[in-house]
Design a protein around this motif. Structure first.
Motif, PDB file in Angstrom:
ATOM      1  N   TYR A  41       0.866  -1.187   0.000  1.00 33.57           N
ATOM      2  CA  TYR A  41       0.000   0.000   0.000  1.00 33.57           C
ATOM      3  C   TYR A  41       0.895   1.225   0.000  1.00 33.57           C
ATOM      4  CZ  TYR A  41      -4.254   2.641   1.135  1.00 33.57           C
ATOM      5  OH  TYR A  41      -5.347   3.479   1.101  1.00 33.57           O
ATOM      6  N   TYR A  42       0.921   1.951  -1.105  1.00 38.96           N
ATOM      7  CA  TYR A  42       1.811   3.095  -1.291  1.00 38.96           C
ATOM      8  C   TYR A  42       0.957   4.298  -1.671  1.00 38.96           C
ATOM      9  CZ  TYR A  42       6.011   5.612  -2.661  1.00 38.96           C
ATOM     10  OH  TYR A  42       7.047   6.509  -2.730  1.00 38.96           O
ATOM     11  N   ALA A  43       1.034   5.357  -0.879  1.00 33.41           N
ATOM     12  CA  ALA A  43       0.103   6.458  -1.098  1.00 33.41           C
ATOM     13  C   ALA A  43       0.676   7.799  -0.667  1.00 33.41           C
ATOM     14  CB  ALA A  43      -1.185   6.199  -0.314  1.00 33.41           C
ATOM     15  N   THR A  44       0.004   8.842  -1.128  1.00 35.50           N
ATOM     16  CA  THR A  44       0.210  10.207  -0.646  1.00 35.50           C
ATOM     17  C   THR A  44      -1.167  10.776  -0.329  1.00 35.50           C
ATOM     18  OG1 THR A  44       1.235  12.346  -1.117  1.00 35.50           O
ATOM     19  CG2 THR A  44       0.184  11.252  -2.974  1.00 35.50           C
ATOM     20  N   PHE A  45      -1.225  11.612   0.694  1.00 33.91           N
ATOM     21  CA  PHE A  45      -2.472  12.235   1.127  1.00 33.91           C
ATOM     22  C   PHE A  45      -2.289  13.749   1.154  1.00 33.91           C
ATOM     23  CE2 PHE A  45      -2.470   8.038   2.912  1.00 33.91           C
ATOM     24  CZ  PHE A  45      -3.790   7.627   2.953  1.00 33.91           C
ATOM     25  N   TRP A  46      -3.337  14.482   0.777  1.00 37.66           N
ATOM     26  CA  TRP A  46      -3.297  15.944   0.838  1.00 37.66           C
ATOM     27  C   TRP A  46      -4.711  16.458   1.053  1.00 37.66           C
ATOM     28  CZ3 TRP A  46      -3.484  13.044  -3.476  1.00 37.66           C
ATOM     29  CH2 TRP A  46      -4.362  13.408  -4.497  1.00 37.66           C
ATOM     30  N   LEU A  47      -4.816  17.774   1.324  1.00 36.78           N
ATOM     31  CA  LEU A  47      -6.108  18.406   1.544  1.00 36.78           C
ATOM     32  C   LEU A  47      -6.468  19.289   0.359  1.00 36.78           C
ATOM     33  CD1 LEU A  47      -5.695  19.515   5.269  1.00 36.78           C
ATOM     34  CD2 LEU A  47      -6.732  17.409   4.384  1.00 36.78           C
ATOM     35  N   ASP A  48      -7.740  19.247  -0.049  1.00 35.68           N
ATOM     36  CA  ASP A  48      -8.196  20.156  -1.084  1.00 35.68           C
ATOM     37  C   ASP A  48      -8.487  21.523  -0.436  1.00 35.68           C
ATOM     38  OD1 ASP A  48     -10.788  20.194   0.006  1.00 35.68           O
ATOM     39  OD2 ASP A  48     -11.723  19.208  -1.702  1.00 35.68           O
ATOM     40  N   PRO A  49      -8.826  22.541  -1.215  1.00 37.73           N
ATOM     41  CA  PRO A  49      -9.046  23.880  -0.645  1.00 37.73           C
ATOM     42  C   PRO A  49     -10.144  23.942   0.430  1.00 37.73           C
ATOM     43  CG  PRO A  49      -8.780  24.050  -3.010  1.00 37.73           C
ATOM     44  CD  PRO A  49      -8.866  22.581  -2.682  1.00 37.73           C
ATOM     45  N   ASP A  50     -11.069  22.977   0.414  1.00 41.73           N
ATOM     46  CA  ASP A  50     -12.142  22.947   1.415  1.00 41.73           C
ATOM     47  C   ASP A  50     -11.799  22.066   2.618  1.00 41.73           C
ATOM     48  OD1 ASP A  50     -13.891  24.654  -0.032  1.00 41.73           O
ATOM     49  OD2 ASP A  50     -14.442  22.960  -1.320  1.00 41.73           O
ATOM     50  N   GLY A  51     -10.593  21.508   2.631  1.00 45.60           N
ATOM     51  CA  GLY A  51     -10.172  20.677   3.751  1.00 45.60           C
ATOM     52  C   GLY A  51     -10.500  19.195   3.610  1.00 45.60           C
ATOM     53  N   MET A  52     -11.026  18.790   2.462  1.00 42.60           N
ATOM     54  CA  MET A  52     -11.308  17.367   2.218  1.00 42.60           C
ATOM     55  C   MET A  52      -9.989  16.639   1.970  1.00 42.60           C
ATOM     56  SD  MET A  52     -13.689  15.044   1.573  1.00 42.60           S
ATOM     57  CE  MET A  52     -14.118  13.651   0.568  1.00 42.60           C
ATOM     58  N   MET A  53      -9.803  15.502   2.643  1.00 38.33           N
ATOM     59  CA  MET A  53      -8.578  14.735   2.424  1.00 38.33           C
ATOM     60  C   MET A  53      -8.708  13.922   1.139  1.00 38.33           C
ATOM     61  SD  MET A  53      -6.338  12.133   4.776  1.00 38.33           S
ATOM     62  CE  MET A  53      -6.498  13.190   6.154  1.00 38.33           C
ATOM     63  N   LEU A  54      -7.676  14.007   0.314  1.00 40.02           N
ATOM     64  CA  LEU A  54      -7.596  13.262  -0.933  1.00 40.02           C
ATOM     65  C   LEU A  54      -6.381  12.348  -0.875  1.00 40.02           C
ATOM     66  CD1 LEU A  54      -8.334  16.231  -3.345  1.00 40.02           C
ATOM     67  CD2 LEU A  54      -9.955  14.537  -2.484  1.00 40.02           C
ATOM     68  N   GLU A  55      -6.433  11.273  -1.633  1.00 43.14           N
ATOM     69  CA  GLU A  55      -5.356  10.277  -1.613  1.00 43.14           C
ATOM     70  C   GLU A  55      -5.120   9.742  -3.018  1.00 43.14           C
ATOM     71  OE1 GLU A  55      -4.691   5.748   0.183  1.00 43.14           O
ATOM     72  OE2 GLU A  55      -6.582   6.807   0.548  1.00 43.14           O
ATOM     73  N   ALA A  56      -3.857   9.567  -3.358  1.00 43.90           N
ATOM     74  CA  ALA A  56      -3.464   8.824  -4.557  1.00 43.90           C
ATOM     75  C   ALA A  56      -2.771   7.573  -4.042  1.00 43.90           C
ATOM     76  CB  ALA A  56      -2.540   9.635  -5.432  1.00 43.90           C
ATOM     77  N   VAL A  57      -3.255   6.405  -4.448  1.00 42.69           N
ATOM     78  CA  VAL A  57      -2.759   5.149  -3.887  1.00 42.69           C
ATOM     79  C   VAL A  57      -2.481   4.126  -4.983  1.00 42.69           C
ATOM     80  CG1 VAL A  57      -5.101   4.283  -3.455  1.00 42.69           C
ATOM     81  CG2 VAL A  57      -3.173   3.307  -2.180  1.00 42.69           C
ATOM     82  N   CYS A  58      -1.390   3.402  -4.790  1.00 47.79           N
ATOM     83  CA  CYS A  58      -1.046   2.265  -5.650  1.00 47.79           C
ATOM     84  C   CYS A  58      -1.005   1.039  -4.756  1.00 47.79           C
ATOM     85  CB  CYS A  58       0.323   2.495  -6.299  1.00 47.79           C
ATOM     86  SG  CYS A  58       0.850   1.109  -7.331  1.00 47.79           S
ATOM     87  N   HIS A  59      -1.655  -0.021  -5.177  1.00 48.62           N
ATOM     88  CA  HIS A  59      -1.735  -1.255  -4.387  1.00 48.62           C
ATOM     89  C   HIS A  59      -0.751  -2.318  -4.891  1.00 48.62           C
ATOM     90  CE1 HIS A  59      -5.233  -0.031  -2.043  1.00 48.62           C
ATOM     91  NE2 HIS A  59      -5.725   0.472  -3.161  1.00 48.62           N
ATOM     92  N   ARG A  60       0.299  -1.898  -5.549  1.00 50.53           N
ATOM     93  CA  ARG A  60       1.279  -2.836  -6.105  1.00 50.53           C
ATOM     94  C   ARG A  60       2.605  -2.712  -5.376  1.00 50.53           C
ATOM     95  NH1 ARG A  60       0.316  -3.512 -12.346  1.00 50.53           N
ATOM     96  NH2 ARG A  60      -1.917  -3.171 -12.395  1.00 50.53           N
ATOM     97  N   PRO A  61       3.368  -3.789  -5.353  1.00 49.84           N
ATOM     98  CA  PRO A  61       4.717  -3.701  -4.765  1.00 49.84           C
ATOM     99  C   PRO A  61       5.607  -2.809  -5.627  1.00 49.84           C
ATOM    100  CG  PRO A  61       4.357  -5.861  -5.742  1.00 49.84           C
ATOM    101  CD  PRO A  61       3.047  -5.113  -5.837  1.00 49.84           C
ATOM    102  N   PRO A  62       6.774  -2.454  -5.131  1.00 49.89           N
ATOM    103  CA  PRO A  62       7.679  -1.588  -5.903  1.00 49.89           C
ATOM    104  C   PRO A  62       7.963  -2.164  -7.283  1.00 49.89           C
ATOM    105  CG  PRO A  62       8.565  -1.992  -3.713  1.00 49.89           C
ATOM    106  CD  PRO A  62       7.355  -2.870  -3.871  1.00 49.89           C
ATOM    107  N   GLU A  63       8.089  -1.242  -8.270  1.00 46.71           N
ATOM    108  CA  GLU A  63       8.425  -1.671  -9.621  1.00 46.71           C
ATOM    109  C   GLU A  63       9.912  -2.038  -9.652  1.00 46.71           C
ATOM    110  OE1 GLU A  63       7.094   1.681  -9.336  1.00 46.71           O
ATOM    111  OE2 GLU A  63       5.036   1.017  -9.581  1.00 46.71           O
ATOM    112  N   ASP A  64      10.253  -2.950 -10.497  1.00 44.26           N
ATOM    113  CA  ASP A  64      11.657  -3.348 -10.622  1.00 44.26           C
ATOM    114  C   ASP A  64      12.421  -2.392 -11.494  1.00 44.26           C
ATOM    115  OD1 ASP A  64      11.318  -5.566  -9.001  1.00 44.26           O
ATOM    116  OD2 ASP A  64      10.697  -6.828 -10.684  1.00 44.26           O
TER     117      ASP A  64
END
Length: 64
Positions: A41-64
């Motif tokens: 589980y590899y992700a980054t989290f941030w807040l939008d201008p209204d304070g909603m938490m957003l996430e970009a996530v990859c469910h794969r192991p590291p690429e070779d």
């Protein structure tokens, strides 16, 4: 609550993170593994201008 976007690769998570920084959004978590969720589980989290938490996530192991 938050909204998650599934990314095909870890590189895509980093591309989103770079855009988040470019836009000046508040980063909650820089790209990293979150083993407390599950292995690969590899992700980054941030807040939008209204304070909603957003996430970009990859469910794969590291690429070779």
């Amino acid at each position: 609550q938050h909204l998650a976007f599934i990314m095909p690769t870890r590189d895509a998570v980093h591309a989103v993170y770079d855009k988040v920084l470019e836009l000046g959004s508040e980063v909650v978590h820089a790209p990293q593994e979150f083993p407390q969720y599950h292995h690969g589980y590899y992700a980054t989290f941030w807040l939008d201008p209204d304070g909603m938490m957003l996430e970009a996530v990859c469910h794969r192991p590291p690429e070779d």
